[in-house]
Motif scaffolding. Structure first.
Motif, short mmCIF file in Angstrom:
data_model
loop_
_atom_site.label_atom_id
_atom_site.label_comp_id
_atom_site.label_asym_id
_atom_site.label_seq_id
_atom_site.Cartn_x
_atom_site.Cartn_y
_atom_site.Cartn_z
N ILE A 182 0.69 -0.89 -0.36
CA ILE A 182 -0.28 0.65 -0.07
C ILE A 182 0.56 0.89 0.19
N THR A 183 0.28 3.02 -1.13
CA THR A 183 1.31 3.15 -0.46
C THR A 183 -0.03 4.62 -0.20
N PHE A 184 1.24 5.09 1.19
CA PHE A 184 0.75 5.92 1.96
C PHE A 184 1.48 7.11 1.90
N LYS A 185 0.17 8.33 1.73
CA LYS A 185 1.03 9.82 1.80
C LYS A 185 -0.15 10.69 3.16
N ASN A 186 0.94 11.54 3.97
CA ASN A 186 0.61 11.72 4.83
C ASN A 186 -0.40 11.17 6.15
N GLY A 187 -0.91 9.57 5.92
CA GLY A 187 -1.04 8.89 6.94
C GLY A 187 -2.90 7.87 6.29
N LYS A 188 -2.40 8.52 4.62
CA LYS A 188 -4.05 8.32 3.66
C LYS A 188 -2.79 7.02 3.08
N ILE A 189 -4.12 6.55 2.35
CA ILE A 189 -3.67 5.68 0.96
C ILE A 189 -4.45 6.64 0.05
N ASP A 190 -2.48 6.40 -0.97
CA ASP A 190 -2.62 7.26 -2.12
C ASP A 190 -2.00 7.07 -2.95
N GLY A 191 -2.02 6.04 -3.69
CA GLY A 191 -1.14 5.16 -5.24
C GLY A 191 -2.12 3.67 -5.68
N VAL A 192 -1.38 3.29 -5.73
CA VAL A 192 -1.40 1.74 -5.95
C VAL A 192 -1.72 0.27 -4.31
N LEU A 193 -3.17 -0.06 -4.10
CA LEU A 193 -3.21 -0.39 -3.33
C LEU A 193 -2.65 -2.28 -3.94
N LYS A 194 -1.96 -3.41 -3.66
CA LYS A 194 -1.79 -4.25 -3.83
C LYS A 194 -2.83 -5.07 -3.72
N THR A 195 -3.33 -6.92 -3.78
CA THR A 195 -3.33 -7.45 -2.68
C THR A 195 -2.61 -8.12 -3.60
N TYR A 196 -2.53 -9.95 -2.32
CA TYR A 196 -2.53 -11.12 -3.36
C TYR A 196 -2.60 -12.16 -2.42
N LYS A 204 -3.35 -10.55 -6.46
CA LYS A 204 -5.30 -10.84 -6.27
C LYS A 204 -6.08 -9.73 -6.51
N SER A 205 -5.86 -8.15 -6.78
CA SER A 205 -6.21 -6.81 -7.17
C SER A 205 -5.05 -6.21 -7.03
N GLU A 206 -5.44 -5.24 -7.74
CA GLU A 206 -4.80 -3.69 -7.70
C GLU A 206 -6.14 -2.75 -7.95
N THR A 207 -6.37 -1.48 -7.36
CA THR A 207 -6.73 -0.90 -6.86
C THR A 207 -5.90 0.70 -5.98
N TYR A 208 -6.62 1.76 -7.34
CA TYR A 208 -5.89 3.48 -7.54
C TYR A 208 -6.36 4.04 -6.33
N TYR A 209 -5.59 4.72 -5.28
CA TYR A 209 -6.39 5.19 -4.62
C TYR A 209 -6.21 6.92 -4.61
N SER A 210 -6.75 7.35 -4.24
CA SER A 210 -6.26 9.68 -3.80
C SER A 210 -6.85 10.09 -2.48
N GLU A 211 -5.96 10.48 -2.30
CA GLU A 211 -6.62 11.13 -0.83
C GLU A 211 -7.20 10.22 0.04
N GLY A 212 -7.52 8.65 0.32
CA GLY A 212 -7.37 8.05 1.01
C GLY A 212 -9.16 7.13 -0.01
#
Length: 179
Positions: free
Chosen positions: A87-101, A108-116
């Motif tokens: 998981i990519t975070f920025k200042n405590g919030k998910i910001d970027g790609v979250l990959k699960t396996y 298993k999955s790729e989900t993109y996030y912006s500011e949580g």
């Protein structure tokens, strides 16, 4: 002498956590965290399973026990040592790609996030690697065209979402069970 011994003891101190990441005593713990290493403007945090294998590692802006403020890539692992999440975070919030396996270590999955918020492309996969589902998110809600697939790569279902709700005509394609 006292300073050296005291420093060594503080570096070996462990915080114990239960399965819900609440601080507990060692006898009720599922995980533990040694004292985080001080790095530039924050802390390098590494959490462990009770068997000593790494459970999570990443950079945090704070060293608070149960609620670190991660910044950058944080890696999570299954007890077998294979990755479970990145998981990519920025200042405590998910910001970027979250990959699960999967437990096997395959994506298993790729989900993109912006500011949580889930924002942008989403893809999920079968454990054997074939695409299972693809679509987009806008402010945590499914938006636009979505498709699901059979393992053989053929489309199973397709349609459109608006603000998280299915709209319009959805098409479902059935496998020919006789082939």
């Amino acid at each position: 002498m006292f300073f050296v011994a005291n420093t060594a003891n503080s570096q070996n101190k462990k915080t114990w956590f239960d399965a819900n990441w609440k601080v507990v005593s060692q006898d009720k713990a599922s995980y533990y965290r040694p004292t985080p290493q001080v790095k530039k403007s924050g802390y390098w945090i590494v959490d462990y399973y009770l068997n000593g294998k790494i459970q999570k590692e990443g950079f945090s802006l704070t060293a608070t026990a149960a609620d670190p403020s991660f910044d950058g890539l944080v890696k999570y692992y299954f007890e077998n040592g294979k990755p479970s999440q990145q998981i990519t975070f920025k200042n405590g919030k998910i910001d970027g790609v979250l990959k699960t396996y999967f437990l096997s270590g395959t994506l298993k999955s790729e989900t993109y996030y912006s500011e949580g918020f889930r924002e942008g492309r989403y893809s999920s996969y079968f454990e054997t690697g074939e695409l299972h589902e693809r679509g987009e998110y806008l402010k945590n809600l499914k938006e636009g065209n979505w498709k699901t697939y059979y393992r053989n790569g053929k489309i199973k279902e397709k349609g459109k979402y608006e603000k998280g709700e299915k709209i319009g005509i959805w098409k479902t394609y059935y496998k020919n069970v006789y082939k």
